[in-house]
Design a protein around this motif. Structure first.
Motif, PDB file in Angstrom:
ATOM      1  N   GLU A 219      11.082 -13.452   8.487  1.00 54.84           N
ATOM      2  CA  GLU A 219      11.421 -12.346   7.593  1.00 54.84           C
ATOM      3  C   GLU A 219      10.362 -12.177   6.504  1.00 54.84           C
ATOM      4  OE1 GLU A 219      13.676  -9.989   7.674  1.00 54.84           O
ATOM      5  OE2 GLU A 219      14.304 -10.746   9.630  1.00 54.84           O
ATOM      6  N   ARG A 220       9.929 -13.308   5.933  1.00 55.75           N
ATOM      7  CA  ARG A 220       8.874 -13.250   4.907  1.00 55.75           C
ATOM      8  C   ARG A 220       7.570 -12.718   5.519  1.00 55.75           C
ATOM      9  NH1 ARG A 220       6.806 -12.020   0.267  1.00 55.75           N
ATOM     10  NH2 ARG A 220       5.158 -13.414  -0.483  1.00 55.75           N
ATOM     11  N   ALA A 221       7.242 -13.150   6.737  1.00 52.64           N
ATOM     12  CA  ALA A 221       6.036 -12.674   7.414  1.00 52.64           C
ATOM     13  C   ALA A 221       6.093 -11.169   7.613  1.00 52.64           C
ATOM     14  CB  ALA A 221       5.864 -13.389   8.755  1.00 52.64           C
ATOM     15  N   LEU A 222       7.258 -10.672   8.011  1.00 49.37           N
ATOM     16  CA  LEU A 222       7.422  -9.240   8.237  1.00 49.37           C
ATOM     17  C   LEU A 222       7.234  -8.465   6.933  1.00 49.37           C
ATOM     18  CD1 LEU A 222       8.101  -7.164  10.409  1.00 49.37           C
ATOM     19  CD2 LEU A 222      10.523  -7.504   9.898  1.00 49.37           C
ATOM     20  N   GLU A 223       7.775  -8.988   5.850  1.00 44.79           N
ATOM     21  CA  GLU A 223       7.650  -8.332   4.548  1.00 44.79           C
ATOM     22  C   GLU A 223       6.179  -8.256   4.111  1.00 44.79           C
ATOM     23  OE1 GLU A 223       8.897  -9.240  -0.122  1.00 44.79           O
ATOM     24  OE2 GLU A 223       9.891 -10.312   1.525  1.00 44.79           O
ATOM     25  N   VAL A 224       5.444  -9.364   4.285  1.00 49.03           N
ATOM     26  CA  VAL A 224       4.028  -9.390   3.883  1.00 49.03           C
ATOM     27  C   VAL A 224       3.199  -8.455   4.753  1.00 49.03           C
ATOM     28  CG1 VAL A 224       1.986 -10.861   3.690  1.00 49.03           C
ATOM     29  CG2 VAL A 224       4.205 -11.716   2.931  1.00 49.03           C
ATOM     30  N   MET A 225       3.506  -8.402   6.069  1.00 47.91           N
ATOM     31  CA  MET A 225       2.741  -7.517   6.957  1.00 47.91           C
ATOM     32  C   MET A 225       2.977  -6.045   6.581  1.00 47.91           C
ATOM     33  SD  MET A 225       0.499  -7.771   9.385  1.00 47.91           S
ATOM     34  CE  MET A 225       0.737  -9.319  10.273  1.00 47.91           C
ATOM     35  N   ARG A 226       4.209  -5.722   6.190  1.00 51.60           N
ATOM     36  CA  ARG A 226       4.477  -4.348   5.723  1.00 51.60           C
ATOM     37  C   ARG A 226       3.672  -4.048   4.461  1.00 51.60           C
ATOM     38  NH1 ARG A 226      10.975  -4.987   6.455  1.00 51.60           N
ATOM     39  NH2 ARG A 226      11.144  -4.280   8.635  1.00 51.60           N
ATOM     40  N   SER A 227       3.569  -5.027   3.584  1.00 52.84           N
ATOM     41  CA  SER A 227       2.774  -4.853   2.367  1.00 52.84           C
ATOM     42  C   SER A 227       1.307  -4.639   2.714  1.00 52.84           C
ATOM     43  CB  SER A 227       2.942  -6.080   1.470  1.00 52.84           C
ATOM     44  OG  SER A 227       2.087  -6.015   0.360  1.00 52.84           O
ATOM     45  N   ALA A 228       0.819  -5.346   3.747  1.00 50.85           N
ATOM     46  CA  ALA A 228      -0.573  -5.157   4.174  1.00 50.85           C
ATOM     47  C   ALA A 228      -0.793  -3.734   4.652  1.00 50.85           C
ATOM     48  CB  ALA A 228      -0.920  -6.149   5.283  1.00 50.85           C
ATOM     49  N   ARG A 229       0.177  -3.189   5.398  1.00 57.26           N
ATOM     50  CA  ARG A 229       0.038  -1.800   5.865  1.00 57.26           C
ATOM     51  C   ARG A 229       0.000  -0.837   4.681  1.00 57.26           C
ATOM     52  NH1 ARG A 229       4.610   1.205   9.459  1.00 57.26           N
ATOM     53  NH2 ARG A 229       5.829   0.607   7.624  1.00 57.26           N
ATOM     54  N   THR A 230       0.831  -1.075   3.666  1.00 58.22           N
ATOM     55  CA  THR A 230       0.859  -0.199   2.496  1.00 58.22           C
ATOM     56  C   THR A 230      -0.468  -0.238   1.743  1.00 58.22           C
ATOM     57  OG1 THR A 230       3.241  -0.569   2.270  1.00 58.22           O
ATOM     58  CG2 THR A 230       2.069   0.291   0.342  1.00 58.22           C
ATOM     59  N   ALA A 231      -1.101  -1.424   1.681  1.00 56.02           N
ATOM     60  CA  ALA A 231      -2.349  -1.581   0.925  1.00 56.02           C
ATOM     61  C   ALA A 231      -3.552  -1.040   1.659  1.00 56.02           C
ATOM     62  CB  ALA A 231      -2.568  -3.067   0.598  1.00 56.02           C
ATOM     63  N   MET A 232      -3.416  -0.719   2.954  1.00 56.56           N
ATOM     64  CA  MET A 232      -4.545  -0.217   3.747  1.00 56.56           C
ATOM     65  C   MET A 232      -4.287   1.250   4.076  1.00 56.56           C
ATOM     66  SD  MET A 232      -7.463  -0.684   5.126  1.00 56.56           S
ATOM     67  CE  MET A 232      -7.684  -2.468   5.039  1.00 56.56           C
ATOM     68  N   PRO A 233      -4.748   2.190   3.228  1.00 59.41           N
ATOM     69  CA  PRO A 233      -4.473   3.614   3.469  1.00 59.41           C
ATOM     70  C   PRO A 233      -5.219   4.129   4.686  1.00 59.41           C
ATOM     71  CG  PRO A 233      -6.022   3.340   1.662  1.00 59.41           C
ATOM     72  CD  PRO A 233      -5.565   1.962   2.029  1.00 59.41           C
ATOM     73  N   ALA A 234      -4.690   5.148   5.296  1.00 60.33           N
ATOM     74  CA  ALA A 234      -5.336   5.761   6.461  1.00 60.33           C
ATOM     75  C   ALA A 234      -6.672   6.358   6.055  1.00 60.33           C
ATOM     76  CB  ALA A 234      -4.435   6.839   7.068  1.00 60.33           C
ATOM     77  N   GLY A 235      -7.670   6.173   6.922  1.00 59.30           N
ATOM     78  CA  GLY A 235      -8.980   6.757   6.699  1.00 59.30           C
ATOM     79  C   GLY A 235      -9.973   5.855   6.006  1.00 59.30           C
ATOM     80  N   GLU A 236      -9.532   4.725   5.431  1.00 56.52           N
ATOM     81  CA  GLU A 236     -10.456   3.825   4.767  1.00 56.52           C
ATOM     82  C   GLU A 236     -11.078   2.845   5.753  1.00 56.52           C
ATOM     83  OE1 GLU A 236     -11.804   3.670   1.958  1.00 56.52           O
ATOM     84  OE2 GLU A 236     -10.705   5.169   0.822  1.00 56.52           O
ATOM     85  N   ASP A 237     -10.243   2.081   6.444  1.00 54.76           N
ATOM     86  CA  ASP A 237     -10.708   1.115   7.454  1.00 54.76           C
ATOM     87  C   ASP A 237      -9.688   1.154   8.582  1.00 54.76           C
ATOM     88  OD1 ASP A 237     -11.541  -0.967   9.002  1.00 54.76           O
ATOM     89  OD2 ASP A 237     -11.637  -2.456   7.408  1.00 54.76           O
ATOM     90  N   ASP A 238      -9.826   2.147   9.463  1.00 49.79           N
ATOM     91  CA  ASP A 238      -8.800   2.373  10.480  1.00 49.79           C
ATOM     92  C   ASP A 238      -8.735   1.258  11.508  1.00 49.79           C
ATOM     93  OD1 ASP A 238      -7.850   4.666   9.363  1.00 49.79           O
ATOM     94  OD2 ASP A 238      -9.097   6.016  10.543  1.00 49.79           O
ATOM     95  N   GLN A 239      -9.816   0.508  11.704  1.00 56.38           N
ATOM     96  CA  GLN A 239      -9.757  -0.603  12.647  1.00 56.38           C
ATOM     97  C   GLN A 239      -8.821  -1.698  12.129  1.00 56.38           C
ATOM     98  OE1 GLN A 239     -13.570  -2.087  13.799  1.00 56.38           O
ATOM     99  NE2 GLN A 239     -14.211  -0.165  14.747  1.00 56.38           N
ATOM    100  N   THR A 240      -8.996  -2.072  10.847  1.00 55.30           N
ATOM    101  CA  THR A 240      -8.105  -3.077  10.269  1.00 55.30           C
ATOM    102  C   THR A 240      -6.682  -2.548  10.197  1.00 55.30           C
ATOM    103  OG1 THR A 240      -9.924  -4.011   8.984  1.00 55.30           O
ATOM    104  CG2 THR A 240      -7.692  -4.531   8.256  1.00 55.30           C
ATOM    105  N   ARG A 241      -6.519  -1.263   9.863  1.00 57.53           N
ATOM    106  CA  ARG A 241      -5.170  -0.675   9.808  1.00 57.53           C
ATOM    107  C   ARG A 241      -4.510  -0.737  11.189  1.00 57.53           C
ATOM    108  NH1 ARG A 241      -1.857   2.542   6.857  1.00 57.53           N
ATOM    109  NH2 ARG A 241      -0.625   4.100   7.980  1.00 57.53           N
ATOM    110  N   ALA A 242      -5.268  -0.453  12.252  1.00 55.96           N
ATOM    111  CA  ALA A 242      -4.719  -0.529  13.610  1.00 55.96           C
ATOM    112  C   ALA A 242      -4.285  -1.949  13.933  1.00 55.96           C
ATOM    113  CB  ALA A 242      -5.750  -0.038  14.630  1.00 55.96           C
TER     114      ALA A 242
END
Length: 600
Positions: A219-242
């Motif tokens: 559950e904690r891992a899922l929460e942190v991964m969601r936070s990572a998605r929020t911190a990586m906006p679309a168009g900045e580094d789409d490879q890492t976002r993918a």
């Protein structure tokens, strides 16, 4: 996959590359260098030249590093002597010659310790640790990283503390010590977030989430991964976002949320395909295979597994990258052997002919025997040459891999510079300065697109202009949030241009399109932007037109801004005449006389 936060093997100074200049900066620096006396006055110029060549021309950079080291040794200044060996080690690392790199890094450390400069001492320990990690000795790598972490901590350099912490986290993760990896990743994330480096923090959070998942904290891992998605906006580094989306989808599937898992994994796969990121595509197919298997859809699971296997085999793995330099050396060695064999064969044939003529009729039998021996020697030489030519053919293909990897690294470094400029721009309050930084970021991205196409396409020597112009224009329209207001029309001939032609044309297009997006449609007006690039007799015709408000009647288009200065400079480089037409809208038309096609 866990993204690398920074180029850990290089000093911070190499992460800052100056904006593109009108003329070739290396040529300018070369002229400046020749006017300086052969002493320490040359060191700053050599440093700039090293920054421009270490990634895209490591062989030339090695010669520059040797010059730097020779001058530094003559000066007797320990800090400069250490820098000379460090630069040489960097060049060898860029060519995957890790043993040689380690030797020079160790010498650099000795000189830095004599100088007493603790920052450079810490940096040398980090670089030595990176080489040990490449060589597979994680024990020694951990010791060096630990020393670097301690020294950077004493110096309160939080960015490098975070970077080295992430490196240590990777070592612990690979060794199965996931609790320790969590500690280091958490530290890196906290420091990078506090420093405002959100894009790098997103990568650290992805690493942290994966490590948490291995410690039964789903559950904690899922929460942190969601936070990572929020911190990586679309168009900045789409490879890492993918990659973040792919791991988030995997976690949703493992948590029993099949619908959201499938949606996230499809989104990750689509984005990975759009950015042509093979490793992230492989991850997405692997996770989709596991998802379909859990759902009992075995046919779909098998199809994704097969696609994963194909992608997995095509990706440059670490072992292959380490062997590229060895292949290059072997190719050169075999070529020298081939030349020696050819000279030897020619000498033997000449000697046999001279002996046959001297013997004449009296030694006819001996001459016949010699001729027969020459024939056999020739056959053996030809067979040997055929085998060597076959080996050289195979090695030429592997040299192509080397060129593709170089373009890949250049593209990655340009993307890093673009991200750093984006981060810097957020902290600037002056609007003019902020706009200048953003313009510089867009120029860097226009060059990164060229190197991205070069390593992904089959032709490593030319840029296919229709695809490049399309991507460049749409990227600029998206950057100015004009996608809903500006419609793009393009007429680009299907031509392939040499890189030396494509780069200045790309920068000219960047300036002209940016200018139109800024000024043609003020407020919320909408319009059409048209781009034309086609052969016109023995020249190329380039035009950018808009149907906007046009230029002011005072002729402001002939101003002295940096963007227009760049257009004028590149027009001179391309032997081009250009003119601006006003009303209706604005049209800039350029006739390019000096260009080189790469498609024959």
């Amino acid at each position: 996959m866990r993204a690398v936060l920074l180029l850990i093997a290089w000093p911070v100074m190499l992460l800052v590359v100056p904006p593109a200049k009108a003329a070739d900066p290396l040529d300018s620096l070369e002229r400046v260098l020749h006017r300086l006396p052969p002493d320490t006055a040359r060191l700053p110029v050599l440093l700039e030249m090293l920054r421009l060549t270490v990634f895209n021309d490591p062989a030339r950079a090695l010669g520059l590093a040797d010059d730097y080291r020779r001058i530094a040794d003559a000066s007797g200044i320990p800090l400069e002597m250490g820098k000379g060996h460090n630069f040489t080690g960097m060049c060898h690392s860029a060519r995957s010659r890790h043993d040689r790199a380690l030797d020079h890094y160790l010498r650099a450390l000795e000189h830095f310790e004599r100088s007493g400069d603790r920052w450079y001492i810490a940096m040398a320990h980090n670089n030595i640790g990176a080489v040990h990690e490449k060589l597979g000795d994680h024990g020694k790598a951990g010791l060096e990283y630990g020393t670097a972490l301690h020294l950077f901590g004493d110096l309160a350099d939080t960015v490098w503390v975070a970077n080295v912490s992430n490196n240590l986290g990777n070592l612990h993760y690979e060794a199965g010590r996931h609790d320790s990896a969590v500690t280091y990743y958490h530290r890196a994330n906290t420091m990078l977030t506090a420093a405002g480096m959100d894009l790098f923090a997103a990568s650290a959070r992805m690493n942290l989430a994966n490590a948490l998942g291995r410690t039964d904290q789903a559950e904690r891992a899922l929460e942190v991964m969601r936070s990572a998605r929020t911190a990586m906006p679309a168009g900045e580094d789409d490879q890492t976002r993918a990659n973040i989306l792919a791991h988030l989808g995997r976690m949703h599937g493992e948590a029993g949320r099949p619908d959201s898992a499938a949606a996230l994994l499809r989104q990750a796969l689509s984005l990975a395909v759009a950015t042509r990121s093979l490793d992230v595509q492989a991850n997405a197919h692997q996770f989709l295979s596991a998802h379909h298997e859990r759902m009992g859809r075995m046919d779909s699971a098998l199809a994704h597994h097969k696609r994963w296997a194909v992608l997995h085999d095509s990706i440059f793995n670490a072992e292959h990258s380490a062997r590229i330099a060895e292949m290059q050396e072997k190719y050169e060695s075999d070529r020298k052997d081939l030349l020696l064999a050819e000279h030897r064969a020619r000498a033997e044939r000449r000697a046999l002919i001279m002996r046959a003529v001297a013997a004449g009729a009296v030694l006819l039998l001996i001459a016949a025997l010699s001729a027969f021996a020459a024939y056999r020697t020739k056959r053996r030489s030809e067979a040997a040459l055929a085998r060597k030519n076959e080996r050289i053919g195979a090695q030429l293909k592997e040299k192509e891999l080397l060129l593709r990897e170089i373009h890949h690294r250049v593209k990655n470094n340009l993307q890093t510079v673009s991200s750093l400029l984006s981060i810097q721009g957020r902290a600037i309050t002056d609007e003019k300065a902020k706009q200048a930084v953003n313009d510089g970021r867009l120029r860097v991205k226009s060059m990164a697109l060229i190197h991205q196409d070069l390593y992904r396409e089959g032709d490593l020597t030319g840029v296919r202009m229709p695809a490049y112009v399309h991507k460049l224009a749409h990227s600029l329209i998206a950057s100015y949030a004009s996608a809903d207001r500006v419609r793009l029309e393009s007429e680009v001939a299907d031509i392939v241009l040499d890189v030396d032609t494509a780069v200045p044309i790309g920068l000219v297009l960047n300036e002209l399109v940016t200018n139109a997006l800024k000024y043609a449609w003020p407020g919320e007006r909408s319009g059409v932007l048209r781009i034309v690039l086609r052969p016109h007799g023995d020249a190329l015709e380039l035009a950018v037109a808009d149907d906007g408000v046009g230029m002011p009647p005072d002729g402001a288009a002939q101003g002295t801004g940096f963007g227009l200065d760049m257009v004028r400079t590149f027009a001179g480089k391309l032997k081009a005449e250009w003119a601006v037409h006003n009303g209706p809208g604005t049209t800039v038309r350029m006739t390019i006389r000096k260009f080189k096609r790469a498609d024959g």
